[in-house]
Structures are given as structure tokens and as C-alpha cells.
Design a protein around this motif. Structure first.
Motif, PDB file in Angstrom:
ATOM      1  N   ASN A 133       0.952  -1.085  -0.055  1.00 54.63           N
ATOM      2  CA  ASN A 133      -0.080   0.155   0.006  1.00 54.63           C
ATOM      3  C   ASN A 133       0.780   1.347   0.033  1.00 54.63           C
ATOM      4  N   SER A 134       2.142   1.022   0.327  1.00 51.17           N
ATOM      5  CA  SER A 134       3.068   2.502   0.501  1.00 51.17           C
ATOM      6  C   SER A 134       3.522   2.675  -0.870  1.00 51.17           C
ATOM      7  N   LEU A 135       3.146   2.028  -1.860  1.00 49.79           N
ATOM      8  CA  LEU A 135       3.789   2.197  -3.374  1.00 49.79           C
ATOM      9  C   LEU A 135       3.199   3.366  -4.051  1.00 49.79           C
ATOM     10  N   ALA A 136       4.130   4.476  -4.402  1.00 52.09           N
ATOM     11  CA  ALA A 136       3.595   5.647  -4.850  1.00 52.09           C
ATOM     12  C   ALA A 136       3.263   5.415  -6.327  1.00 52.09           C
ATOM     13  N   GLU A 137       2.116   6.338  -6.714  1.00 49.42           N
ATOM     14  CA  GLU A 137       1.699   6.185  -7.894  1.00 49.42           C
ATOM     15  C   GLU A 137       2.810   6.932  -8.899  1.00 49.42           C
ATOM     16  N   LYS A 138       3.368   7.757  -8.504  1.00 50.15           N
ATOM     17  CA  LYS A 138       4.734   8.659  -9.146  1.00 50.15           C
ATOM     18  C   LYS A 138       5.777   7.538  -9.855  1.00 50.15           C
ATOM     19  N   ILE A 139       5.804   6.470  -9.519  1.00 46.04           N
ATOM     20  CA  ILE A 139       6.827   5.477  -9.956  1.00 46.04           C
ATOM     21  C   ILE A 139       6.377   4.962 -11.398  1.00 46.04           C
ATOM     22  N   PHE A 140       4.829   5.342 -11.827  1.00 44.97           N
ATOM     23  CA  PHE A 140       4.497   4.760 -13.055  1.00 44.97           C
ATOM     24  C   PHE A 140       4.424   6.163 -14.078  1.00 44.97           C
ATOM     25  N   PHE A 141       5.071   7.251 -13.429  1.00 43.50           N
ATOM     26  CA  PHE A 141       4.919   8.303 -14.434  1.00 43.50           C
ATOM     27  C   PHE A 141       6.025   8.486 -15.507  1.00 43.50           C
ATOM     28  N   ALA A 142       5.687   8.913 -16.543  1.00 46.38           N
ATOM     29  CA  ALA A 142       7.060   9.229 -17.702  1.00 46.38           C
ATOM     30  C   ALA A 142       6.353  10.058 -18.486  1.00 46.38           C
ATOM     31  N   LYS A 143       7.092  11.193 -19.001  1.00 50.27           N
ATOM     32  CA  LYS A 143       6.566  12.294 -19.875  1.00 50.27           C
ATOM     33  C   LYS A 143       6.117  11.706 -21.432  1.00 50.27           C
ATOM     34  N   VAL A 144       4.851  11.134 -21.376  1.00 53.43           N
ATOM     35  CA  VAL A 144       4.347  10.828 -22.833  1.00 53.43           C
ATOM     36  C   VAL A 144       2.819  11.509 -22.802  1.00 53.43           C
ATOM     37  N   ALA A 145       2.539  11.481 -23.970  1.00 50.96           N
ATOM     38  CA  ALA A 145       1.219  12.333 -24.263  1.00 50.96           C
ATOM     39  C   ALA A 145       0.047  11.654 -23.722  1.00 50.96           C
ATOM     40  N   GLY A 146      -0.869  12.046 -23.050  1.00 51.19           N
ATOM     41  CA  GLY A 146      -1.967  11.657 -22.240  1.00 51.19           C
ATOM     42  C   GLY A 146      -1.685  11.468 -20.825  1.00 51.19           C
ATOM     43  N   VAL A 147      -0.435  11.400 -20.293  1.00 45.94           N
ATOM     44  CA  VAL A 147      -0.112  11.150 -19.140  1.00 45.94           C
ATOM     45  C   VAL A 147      -0.001  12.795 -18.513  1.00 45.94           C
ATOM     46  N   ILE A 148      -1.075  12.814 -17.668  1.00 46.79           N
ATOM     47  CA  ILE A 148      -1.268  14.332 -17.127  1.00 46.79           C
ATOM     48  C   ILE A 148       0.003  14.801 -16.282  1.00 46.79           C
ATOM     49  N   ALA A 149       0.376  14.043 -15.384  1.00 45.60           N
ATOM     50  CA  ALA A 149       1.426  14.509 -14.327  1.00 45.60           C
ATOM     51  C   ALA A 149       1.712  13.207 -13.708  1.00 45.60           C
TER      52      ALA A 149
END
Length: 252
Positions: free
Chosen positions: A109-125
Motif C-alpha cells: 500500500n505504500s507504493l507511490a503512483e509517481k513511479i508509473f510516471f513518464a512524460k508521454v502524451a496523455g499522461v497528465i502528471a
């Protein structure tokens, strides 16, 4: 007798001089555009590679506990665990990688959503880390595709096996939001200017652009695999790419 007037040339450029200067500046801009944009894109590529490393750690921990990577088979156990904890992160299986990555969050449950981020079209932040009420990894909060094997037993998709080295997570395919056969996969080359990053089961992260494993189309926006990255059949040596499916992220 009056002295003759001396006419001096006024300051400034003639039209021809201006045209020459503009032409030179245009040439310099054209030559320098590629390297400048590549340099500006370095940070985006580093973030994508770093987050793939973080996802790798989460997958390894999941596999250590469940003896399998997230799949249709592990979804049932994770669903029970989520209900026992009185939580609702959303669907744990479906047509997008978001579903299967949510299983990682159920386990940790401590896993942060931010590790699934990459700057691609359609990804808001970077993800807002809101997980309750089915809000974990909503559309636009995950940029990565997930690889699974088509089950020969007719019970959905299984996690990739530990035999040999197999791709398991990658930067976006050209058709996000639906499963694509590994033998037909095309990559979106626009986010990282031709670079495609792939995480393998041996924890390695490869840039397929550097490996020359991808052939670009004429526009340079799509890429097709020319070097097989999927395990071969041990007996025949033939590609097994058709047994694998790539689930793209939900971007809308």
C-alpha cells in the motif's frame, strides 16, 4: 563656390544582406535543432528509466511473495486481500496495464503512483497518490505497458515466466489501452525521440534505440521490432513473440 556635398551611407542592412543573414540563421537552427531537442529530452528519458527501475523492485517483491508476476491468476488473491483490508483500488485485471499494476499497490500500500510516471502524451502528471474509491492509477496516471503470456489453459493471461530473459514492462506502444500481440507490436517513438525503454525479467533496462532493435517508419513516429526481444522456443529456435501480449496504459 560651394563645397560638394558628401553623402554618407545610412546605417542598416540591405535587403540582400538581410536575406543572407536569415538564411544563415535558418541553417544553424536546422543543424542545431536535433541535438538541442535531444539534450532537452535527456531528463525525460532519465525519469522514465529511473521509474522502470522502481517498478522492477515492486515486481520482484511481488514475485517473491506470490511466486508469479501480476496476472489474471494472481488477481483473485489480490482481490481477496484488498477486500479484507476494506479497500477499493479499482479493477485488478482488464485490458490495460493500469489494472495489473494496481495489484502491486494491493500488495504494498505504500507504493507511490509517481513511479508509473513518464512524460508521454496523455499522461497528465505524476500520480496524485489517491487510491481509495477506485482511484488508484486512473487514466493518465500510468505511462508504461505491461507484458504477459497468453495462457494455453484458456484461463486468461499469465505472468511472464522466469525462464530466460523476457520483457515485462516497456514505454508506450503505439496502441495504448488494448492488448497487442508481441509479434505485431509497434512502439510510439515520439515521447523520447526514438528511444524505447524495456525492463526485462533479469532486472536489466535496455534502450532499443541504442540496440538498433527498432526500425522507424518514414515519419519517425512509429517503430517496428526488427530484433526479437522475446524468448525463443528452446527446441526449434523460433520466436515465441506471438505467445506474449503487451497491455498498454489507459491514457484517457
Amino acid at each position: 563656390m560651394k563645397a560638394p556635398k558628401i553623402y554618407r551611407k545610412k546605417g542598416g542592412f540591405t535587403l540582400i544582406e538581410l536575406i543572407v543573414v536569415i538564411a544563415i540563421l535558418g541553417t544553424l537552427a536546422a543543424v542545431g535543432y536535433g541535438p538541442i531537442m535531444d539534450h532537452l529530452n535527456d531528463g525525460d528519458r532519465q525519469i522514465a528509466s529511473s521509474n522502470l527501475s522502481n517498478i522492477s523492485t515492486a515486481l520482484i517483491d511481488f514475485n517473491t511473495e506470490m511466486t508469479a508476476y501480476p496476472s489474471d491468476q494472481t488477481a483473485e488473491s489480490m482481490q481477496e486481500r484488498m477486500e479484507e483490508a476494506g479497500k477499493d483500488f479499482g479493477a485488478l485485471q482488464g485490458d490495460t496495464s493500469n489494472c495489473y499494476f494496481r495489484q502491486l499497490m494491493v500488495r504494498d500500500n505504500s507504493l507511490a503512483e509517481k513511479i508509473f510516471f513518464a512524460k508521454v502524451a496523455g499522461v497528465i502528471a505524476e500520480g496524485d497518490n489517491k487510491k481509495a474509491n477506485g482511484k488508484a492509477l486512473q487514466a493518465g496516471e500510468n505511462a508504461f505497458s505491461y507484458v504477459m503470456m497468453q495462457s494455453t489453459e484458456g484461463d486468461g493471461y499469465r505472468g511472464v515466466t522466469g525462464r530466460g530473459t523476457c520483457p515485462i514492462v516497456m514505454t508506450p506502444t503505439a496502441e495504448p489501452g488494448k492488448p497487442v500481440s508481441g509479434s505485431d507490436v509497434k512502439f510510439d517513438l515520439t515521447p523520447f525521440r526514438g528511444h524505447v525503454f524495456v525492463l526485462f525479467t533479469d532486472k536489466s533496462i535496455k534502450d532499443l534505440h541504442g540496440d538498433k532493435a527498432i526500425k522507424e517508419n518514414e515519419d519517425g513516429d512509429l517503430g517496428t521490432l526488427v530484433t526479437d526481444i522475446f524468448p525463443e522456443n528452446v527446441k526449434t529456435g523460433e520466436s515465441r513473440a506471438g505467445r506474449y501480449s503487451i497491455f498498454g496504459p489507459a491514457l484517457k
